[in-house]
Scaffold this active site. Sequence first.
Site, PDB file in Angstrom:
ATOM      1  N   VAL A  10      33.982  33.852  10.196  1.00 12.71           N
ATOM      2  CA  VAL A  10      34.463  34.773  11.232  1.00 12.71           C
ATOM      3  C   VAL A  10      34.395  34.179  12.636  1.00 12.71           C
ATOM      4  CG1 VAL A  10      32.242  35.900  11.670  1.00 12.71           C
ATOM      5  CG2 VAL A  10      34.374  37.222  11.889  1.00 12.71           C
ATOM      6  N   ASN A  11      33.585  33.165  12.831  1.00  8.05           N
ATOM      7  CA  ASN A  11      33.469  32.565  14.160  1.00  8.05           C
ATOM      8  C   ASN A  11      34.398  31.375  14.357  1.00  8.05           C
ATOM      9  OD1 ASN A  11      32.170  32.752  16.737  1.00  8.05           O
ATOM     10  ND2 ASN A  11      30.996  30.913  16.256  1.00  8.05           N
ATOM     11  N   GLY A  12      35.222  31.084  13.351  1.00 12.01           N
ATOM     12  CA  GLY A  12      36.185  30.001  13.477  1.00 12.01           C
ATOM     13  C   GLY A  12      37.462  30.460  14.160  1.00 12.01           C
TER      14      GLY A  12
ATOM     15  N   GLU B 122      29.196  33.954   8.250  1.00 14.09           N
ATOM     16  CA  GLU B 122      29.132  32.610   8.802  1.00 14.09           C
ATOM     17  C   GLU B 122      28.071  31.834   8.031  1.00 14.09           C
ATOM     18  OE1 GLU B 122      30.244  30.256  10.496  1.00 14.09           O
ATOM     19  OE2 GLU B 122      32.016  31.230  11.347  1.00 14.09           O
TER      20      GLU B 122
ATOM     21  N   HIS C 169      50.021  19.637  13.506  1.00 14.23           N
ATOM     22  CA  HIS C 169      48.953  20.607  13.740  1.00 14.23           C
ATOM     23  C   HIS C 169      48.026  20.094  14.841  1.00 14.23           C
ATOM     24  CE1 HIS C 169      50.202  22.339   9.867  1.00 14.23           C
ATOM     25  NE2 HIS C 169      49.610  23.431  10.281  1.00 14.23           N
TER      26      HIS C 169
ATOM     27  N   LYS D 195      42.439  19.854  12.813  1.00 15.23           N
ATOM     28  CA  LYS D 195      42.737  20.067  11.390  1.00 15.23           C
ATOM     29  C   LYS D 195      42.255  18.868  10.584  1.00 15.23           C
ATOM     30  CE  LYS D 195      46.366  21.567   8.202  1.00 15.23           C
ATOM     31  NZ  LYS D 195      45.500  22.641   7.645  1.00 15.23           N
TER      32      LYS D 195
END
Length: 269
Positions: A11-13, A36, A156, A160
């Site tokens: 969720v913190n990415g 996380e 990208h 990545k």
Amino acid sequence: MIPLKIAIAGVNGRMGRVLVEAVNNHPDTVLSGALEHSGSEALGLDAGYAVGLKTGIAISDDVDTVLAQSDVLIDFTRPEPTLKHLQKCVEKQVNIIIGTTGFDDAGKAAIQAAGEKTGVVFAANFSVGVNLTFHLLDTVARVLNEGYDIEIIEGHHRHKVDAPSGTALRMGEVIAGALGRDLKQCAVYGREGHTGPRDPSTIGFATVRAGDIVGDHTALFATDGERVEITHKASSRMTFAAGAVRAAVWVNGKTGLYDMQDVLGLNNR
């Protein structure tokens, strides 16, 4: 209508933060959990802290507890943690949306097996536009058939870690399938030095990693006298996040392995 309870892994990415917004924006979903890795500095913070939202959901590393209070997990992380989450989802009969790329054959087999026990949507890209592009590529490849050199170019952001992108590989698989070829046998990844004349049966891939490019993909069909290019450019990760939430709502109550083409009804056309 009871809202669908969605948990988010990573969720913190970059994607995780946008997914929090996407779940918050959808009228039929609610955030039920935020995961996380152990040791993350974000543990204990509100899941929406990075995007200015107060969700009331604390970021946790307790997968079992998060899944126990969720209907579906959305996972855009990396292969190793995704496969661990997948096993937990199977055990707890929680559906899972997988946007992670870079799986090896064993990882893909594990995902396929999980689809026999719970609802899984596994896609290289959750953008509606990209999935329409896949549909177009199948048609274009079948119509043009032989006689065209095929190249796929993708770009990208600098962070990545896998190349070519999962979307580029999926484009190659769609084109190869339409032509009756096996991508593993005909793919050429980059060229250097004296390569000799181009083998007309190959599908070439070129990769760009630079700046903050969200995702650019072009399939090029070239022959003497003309060139056909089909391009998709993403300017925001919200297009992927909104598609993933749409998939989560769609797969609710289903068992099986699906992709975004199923979610959009394109496999029925």
